[in-house]
Design an enzyme around this catalytic site. Structure first.
Site, PDB file in Angstrom:
ATOM      1  N   ILE A  19       0.836  -1.204   0.000  1.00  0.00           N
ATOM      2  CA  ILE A  19       0.000   0.000   0.000  1.00  0.00           C
ATOM      3  C   ILE A  19       0.875   1.261   0.000  1.00  0.00           C
ATOM      4  O   ILE A  19       0.594   2.232  -0.705  1.00  0.00           O
ATOM      5  CB  ILE A  19      -0.940  -0.026   1.232  1.00  0.00           C
ATOM      6  N   ARG A  39      12.381   0.000   5.651  1.00  0.00           N
ATOM      7  CA  ARG A  39      13.542  -0.747   6.173  1.00  0.00           C
ATOM      8  C   ARG A  39      14.021  -1.794   5.188  1.00  0.00           C
ATOM      9  O   ARG A  39      15.074  -2.388   5.377  1.00  0.00           O
ATOM     10  CB  ARG A  39      13.153  -1.427   7.487  1.00  0.00           C
ATOM     11  N   LEU A  65      11.950   1.673  11.761  1.00  0.00           N
ATOM     12  CA  LEU A  65      11.394   2.542  12.813  1.00  0.00           C
ATOM     13  C   LEU A  65      11.207   1.741  14.094  1.00  0.00           C
ATOM     14  O   LEU A  65      10.189   1.075  14.275  1.00  0.00           O
ATOM     15  CB  LEU A  65      10.044   3.111  12.351  1.00  0.00           C
ATOM     16  N   TYR A 155      -1.642  -6.122  17.145  1.00  0.00           N
ATOM     17  CA  TYR A 155      -1.994  -5.404  15.907  1.00  0.00           C
ATOM     18  C   TYR A 155      -3.357  -4.733  16.069  1.00  0.00           C
ATOM     19  O   TYR A 155      -3.528  -3.568  15.711  1.00  0.00           O
ATOM     20  CB  TYR A 155      -2.007  -6.422  14.769  1.00  0.00           C
TER      21      TYR A 155
HETATM   22  P1  NAP Z   1       3.664  -4.595   3.364  1.00  0.00           P
HETATM   23  O1  NAP Z   1       3.258  -5.254   2.111  1.00  0.00           O
HETATM   24  O2  NAP Z   1       4.421  -5.393   4.365  1.00  0.00           O
HETATM   25  O3  NAP Z   1       4.476  -3.251   3.055  1.00  0.00           O
HETATM   26  C1  NAP Z   1       4.879  -2.443   4.149  1.00  0.00           C
HETATM   27  C2  NAP Z   1       6.297  -1.945   3.960  1.00  0.00           C
HETATM   28  O4  NAP Z   1       6.637  -1.238   5.171  1.00  0.00           O
HETATM   29  C3  NAP Z   1       7.327  -3.086   3.814  1.00  0.00           C
HETATM   30  O5  NAP Z   1       8.364  -2.706   2.945  1.00  0.00           O
HETATM   31  C4  NAP Z   1       7.837  -3.221   5.252  1.00  0.00           C
HETATM   32  O6  NAP Z   1       9.124  -3.800   5.347  1.00  0.00           O
HETATM   33  C5  NAP Z   1       7.858  -1.766   5.683  1.00  0.00           C
HETATM   34  N1  NAP Z   1       7.876  -1.618   7.146  1.00  0.00           N
HETATM   35  C6  NAP Z   1       7.114  -2.276   8.038  1.00  0.00           C
HETATM   36  N2  NAP Z   1       7.437  -1.902   9.284  1.00  0.00           N
HETATM   37  C7  NAP Z   1       8.439  -0.983   9.177  1.00  0.00           C
HETATM   38  C8  NAP Z   1       9.200  -0.245  10.108  1.00  0.00           C
HETATM   39  N3  NAP Z   1       9.037  -0.400  11.426  1.00  0.00           N
HETATM   40  N4  NAP Z   1      10.144   0.623   9.670  1.00  0.00           N
HETATM   41  C9  NAP Z   1      10.336   0.784   8.326  1.00  0.00           C
HETATM   42  N5  NAP Z   1       9.655   0.093   7.384  1.00  0.00           N
HETATM   43  C10 NAP Z   1       8.707  -0.795   7.806  1.00  0.00           C
HETATM   44  O7  NAP Z   1       2.320  -4.066   4.120  1.00  0.00           O
HETATM   45  P2  NAP Z   1       0.903  -3.586   3.501  1.00  0.00           P
HETATM   46  O8  NAP Z   1      -0.015  -4.758   3.394  1.00  0.00           O
HETATM   47  O9  NAP Z   1       1.118  -2.693   2.357  1.00  0.00           O
HETATM   48  O10 NAP Z   1       0.356  -2.750   4.757  1.00  0.00           O
HETATM   49  C11 NAP Z   1       0.561  -1.346   4.863  1.00  0.00           C
HETATM   50  C12 NAP Z   1      -0.369  -0.810   5.934  1.00  0.00           C
HETATM   51  O11 NAP Z   1      -1.731  -1.138   5.578  1.00  0.00           O
HETATM   52  C13 NAP Z   1      -0.134  -1.411   7.321  1.00  0.00           C
HETATM   53  O12 NAP Z   1      -0.299  -0.410   8.300  1.00  0.00           O
HETATM   54  C14 NAP Z   1      -1.244  -2.452   7.444  1.00  0.00           C
HETATM   55  O13 NAP Z   1      -1.615  -2.666   8.774  1.00  0.00           O
HETATM   56  C15 NAP Z   1      -2.365  -1.773   6.668  1.00  0.00           C
HETATM   57  N6  NAP Z   1      -3.380  -2.711   6.189  1.00  0.00           N
HETATM   58  C16 NAP Z   1      -3.117  -3.609   5.190  1.00  0.00           C
HETATM   59  C17 NAP Z   1      -4.121  -4.479   4.779  1.00  0.00           C
HETATM   60  C18 NAP Z   1      -3.934  -5.464   3.662  1.00  0.00           C
HETATM   61  O14 NAP Z   1      -4.887  -6.191   3.332  1.00  0.00           O
HETATM   62  N7  NAP Z   1      -2.774  -5.548   3.038  1.00  0.00           N
HETATM   63  C19 NAP Z   1      -5.385  -4.458   5.405  1.00  0.00           C
HETATM   64  C20 NAP Z   1      -5.600  -3.545   6.427  1.00  0.00           C
HETATM   65  C21 NAP Z   1      -4.595  -2.675   6.808  1.00  0.00           C
HETATM   66  P3  NAP Z   1       9.208  -5.412   5.644  1.00  0.00           P
HETATM   67  O15 NAP Z   1       8.863  -6.072   4.337  1.00  0.00           O
HETATM   68  O16 NAP Z   1      10.612  -5.604   6.072  1.00  0.00           O
HETATM   69  O17 NAP Z   1       8.201  -5.713   6.725  1.00  0.00           O
END
Ligand code: NAP
Length: 259
Positions: A19, A39, A65, A155
C-alpha cells in the site's frame, strides 16, 4: 481534478512496498515528492529507481522505525532532502499474530512498538514542519480495529489506537489548520497480505472464500484504490475533511456480507 500536490513533500512510512508503494507512486504521479521511508533496503532501492526511471523525483530514507530517535532522524532527513514536509502518511505496520492465548505481554508490547509508537513519534517530530506548511496527516489503520481477527491482539490494539489518535489529533490540531484523517483498508493484495494468506492450509481456497464475501465486485481492494483515497486526503481539495475514518474496502465492514 488537479489535486494541487505539485512539489509537495510527503513523508510515507513503509513507502516502498504494498500500500505504501502505491501511495508513493500516486504522490509522484501528482507531481509531489514522495519521501519513502522503509527498512526493506533492496526493495526500496529498486522501487526508487523505478520511480526515477518514470521521470519522478523521490527521496529515500532507509530506516527501521524502532525507537523515537529513529523517527526524529527520519523527519530530520526528510527536511534535509526537501526543506519542508507538506504531508505525513503513517503506513508502516505488520500483522504479527500476537494473540491473547498464544502470546505474552512482552510480545504484545513489541507489537505496539512495531505498529503504533512510530505513528505517534513521526507525527510528533514532524509537527513543527507541518505547522509551517499547514500540512496534512493520513493514518493507515485496518478493519481489524473494528471487526477483530483473532490471535492478533497487538496489531488490533495498535490499529484501534490509530483510529482514536486520528480523532484526537484532528481536535488538537484544529487551530493549526492541519487536517488528520484515517484510511481503513480491509483486504488488499500486498506482500504482507500474501504472507498472511500463505499461513492457511489451502491459501487459494481461503482467498476465494474471502473474495466471495467482499460485497462490491467480490474482489480484493487494490493498493492503488487505497492510494487514491490517501492522495485526496493529502490534497487541499479535501480542505474541509478532518477527523474522518474512510473505509476503502468494497463495503466489507459495513454492507451485508451474506449478499
Ligand atoms: P507490506 O506489504 O508489508 O508493506 C509495508 C512496507 O513497510 C514493507 O516494505 C515493510 O518492510 C515496511 N515496514 C514495516 N514496518 C516498518 C518499520 N518499522 N520501519 C520501516 N519500514 C517498515 O504491508 P501492507 O499490506 O502494504 O500494509 C501497509 C499498511 O496497511 C499497514 O499499516 C497495514 O496494517 C495496513 N493494512 C493492510 C491491509 C492489507 O490487506 N494488506 C489491510 C488492512 C490494513 P518489511 O517487508 O521488512 O516488513
Amino acid at each position: 481534478m488537479d489535486l494541487e500536490l505539485r512539489d509537495k513533500a510527503i513523508l510515507i512510512s513503509g513507502g516502498a512496498a504494498g500500500i505504501g508503494a502505491a501511495i508513493s507512486t500516486a504522490c509522484a504521479r501528482e507531481g509531489a515528492i514522495p519521501v519513502i521511508l522503509d527498512r526493506n533496503e533492496d526493495v526500496a532501492r529498486r522501487f526508487a529507481e523505478h520511480l526515477s526511471s518514470e521521470g519522478h523525483r523521490c527521496e529515500l530514507i532507509l530506516l527501521d522505525l524502532k525507537t523515537p530517535e529513529d523517527c526524529r532522524q527520519a523527519v530530520e532527513d526528510a527536511l534535509r532532502f526537501c526543506g519542508k514536509i507538506d504531508g505525513l502518511v503513517n503506513n508502516a505496520g505488520v500483522n504479527d499474530s500476537v494473540g491473547l492465548e498464544h502470546g505474552d505481554p512482552e510480545r504484545f508490547e513489541h507489537s505496539l512498538h512495531s505498529n503504533l509508537m512510530h505513528y505517534y513519534a513521526l507525527a510528533h517530530f514532524a509537527l513543527p514542519a507541518l505547522k509551517l506548511t499547514t500540512g496534512s496527516i493520513v493514518n493507515i489503520a485496518s478493519k481489524v480495529a473494528l471487526t477483530g481477527q483473532g490471535n492478533t491482539s497487538g496489531y488490533a490494539a495498535a490499529k484501534g489506537a490509530q483510529l482514536a489518535l486520528t480523532r484526537e489529533w484532528a481536535v488538537e490540531l484544529l487551530p493549526t489548520g492541519i487536517r488528520v484523517n484515517a484510511v481503513i483498508p480491509a483486504e488488499v493484495m500486498t506482500p504482507l497480505y500474501r504472507q498472511w494468506i500463505a499461513t492457511f492450509p489451502e491459501p487459494e481456497e481461503k482467498l476465494k472464500s474471502i473474495e466471495r464475501r467482499i460485497p462490491f465486485g467480490h474482489r480484493l481492494t487494490t493498493p492503488e484504490e487505497i492510494a487514491d483515497a490517501v492522495v485526496f486526503l493529502l490534497s487541499p481539495r479535501s480542505g474541509h475533511t478532518t477527523g474522518q475514518q474512510i473505509h476503502v474496502d468494497g463495503g466489507y465492514v459495513h454492507l451485508d456480507r451474506a449478499l
